[in-house]
Design a protein around this motif. Structure first.
Motif, PDB file in Angstrom:
ATOM      1  N   LEU A 254      39.007  26.957  36.526  1.00 30.61           N
ATOM      2  CA  LEU A 254      37.971  27.784  37.100  1.00 30.61           C
ATOM      3  C   LEU A 254      37.518  27.477  38.716  1.00 30.61           C
ATOM      4  O   LEU A 254      37.593  28.308  39.464  1.00 30.61           O
ATOM      5  N   ALA A 255      37.440  26.065  39.019  1.00 33.52           N
ATOM      6  CA  ALA A 255      37.245  25.789  40.407  1.00 33.52           C
ATOM      7  C   ALA A 255      38.607  26.155  41.359  1.00 33.52           C
ATOM      8  O   ALA A 255      38.116  26.466  42.298  1.00 33.52           O
ATOM      9  N   GLU A 256      39.695  26.012  40.874  1.00 32.56           N
ATOM     10  CA  GLU A 256      40.824  26.311  41.507  1.00 32.56           C
ATOM     11  C   GLU A 256      41.103  27.747  41.750  1.00 32.56           C
ATOM     12  O   GLU A 256      41.815  28.098  42.689  1.00 32.56           O
ATOM     13  N   ASN A 257      40.574  28.451  40.725  1.00 31.92           N
ATOM     14  CA  ASN A 257      40.712  29.878  40.801  1.00 31.92           C
ATOM     15  C   ASN A 257      39.593  30.736  40.520  1.00 31.92           C
ATOM     16  O   ASN A 257      39.238  31.096  39.306  1.00 31.92           O
ATOM     17  N   PRO A 258      38.778  30.818  41.474  1.00 35.16           N
ATOM     18  CA  PRO A 258      37.825  31.629  41.384  1.00 35.16           C
ATOM     19  C   PRO A 258      37.665  33.141  41.115  1.00 35.16           C
ATOM     20  O   PRO A 258      36.670  33.679  40.559  1.00 35.16           O
ATOM     21  N   ASP A 259      38.797  33.667  41.392  1.00 39.60           N
ATOM     22  CA  ASP A 259      38.996  35.162  40.739  1.00 39.60           C
ATOM     23  C   ASP A 259      39.214  34.973  39.197  1.00 39.60           C
ATOM     24  O   ASP A 259      38.658  36.100  38.699  1.00 39.60           O
ATOM     25  N   VAL A 260      39.540  34.026  38.722  1.00 40.50           N
ATOM     26  CA  VAL A 260      39.525  33.791  37.131  1.00 40.50           C
ATOM     27  C   VAL A 260      38.094  33.638  36.814  1.00 40.50           C
ATOM     28  O   VAL A 260      37.400  34.450  35.680  1.00 40.50           O
ATOM     29  N   ALA A 261      37.325  32.814  37.383  1.00 36.82           N
ATOM     30  CA  ALA A 261      36.051  32.950  37.051  1.00 36.82           C
ATOM     31  C   ALA A 261      35.217  34.188  37.227  1.00 36.82           C
ATOM     32  O   ALA A 261      34.380  34.481  36.356  1.00 36.82           O
ATOM     33  N   GLU A 262      35.497  34.962  38.128  1.00 41.97           N
ATOM     34  CA  GLU A 262      35.115  36.321  38.247  1.00 41.97           C
ATOM     35  C   GLU A 262      35.586  37.277  37.017  1.00 41.97           C
ATOM     36  O   GLU A 262      34.755  38.055  36.659  1.00 41.97           O
ATOM     37  N   SER A 263      36.698  37.035  36.808  1.00 40.95           N
ATOM     38  CA  SER A 263      37.267  37.955  35.813  1.00 40.95           C
ATOM     39  C   SER A 263      36.436  37.606  34.392  1.00 40.95           C
ATOM     40  O   SER A 263      36.404  38.546  33.450  1.00 40.95           O
ATOM     41  N   ILE A 264      36.167  36.233  34.173  1.00 41.51           N
ATOM     42  CA  ILE A 264      35.332  36.039  33.174  1.00 41.51           C
ATOM     43  C   ILE A 264      33.948  36.517  32.991  1.00 41.51           C
ATOM     44  O   ILE A 264      33.477  37.290  32.112  1.00 41.51           O
ATOM     45  N   ARG A 265      33.420  36.490  34.214  1.00 38.85           N
ATOM     46  CA  ARG A 265      32.095  36.822  34.457  1.00 38.85           C
ATOM     47  C   ARG A 265      32.124  38.389  34.224  1.00 38.85           C
ATOM     48  O   ARG A 265      30.915  38.827  33.394  1.00 38.85           O
TER      49      ARG A 265
END
Length: 131
Positions: free
Chosen positions: A95-106
């Motif tokens: 998630l730290a390396e892929n902020p777009d994935v963190a946003e997709s989870i959010r």
């Protein structure tokens, strides 16, 4: 991985030249695939997981058109983007390396970093953890 071909074997399979002071490698597509197959033959394939995950291959093995999950992975599966075994990611790192994935989870597009990696991340070439 149980076996890694020695560098010398790979080096003998390619053409090395110097262009503007830089070493360059030239290899035909056929030889490139052959080199990759030599490398991936050393990868351990979780056969039970592979046939459960890729039901089409499990069915093909039952029908006799494919010899084994391992053979499928070496001959075709790797080139189709299939994984040889489950790859467990480091959720925090991913998630730290892929902020777009963190946003997709959010936003509820995916439920976890692992789900993203399994569905899309691997085929996109994203690393599952720091190397």
């Amino acid at each position: 991985m149980k076996y890694l071909p020695p560098f010398e074997l790979i080096r003998r399979s390619i053409e090395i030249s110097t262009v503007r002071g830089e070493l360059r490698v030239n290899v035909s597509y056929e030889d490139f695939v052959k080199l990759l197959k030599t490398l991936i033959r050393g990868i351990e394939v979780d056969e039970a997981w592979y046939v459960r995950t890729y039901e089409d291959i499990g069915q093909a093995i039952k029908e006799g058109s494919v010899r084994s999950a391992r053979q499928h992975f070496v001959d075709d599966g790797y080139f189709e983007g299939r994984r040889p075994f489950p790859i467990v990611i480091d959720e925090k790192w991913y998630l730290a390396e892929n902020p777009d994935v963190a946003e997709s989870i959010r936003t509820g597009i995916v439920t976890s970093a692992q789900e993203h990696f399994d569905k899309d991340g691997y085929s996109e070439g994203r690393l599952p953890f720091g190397l």
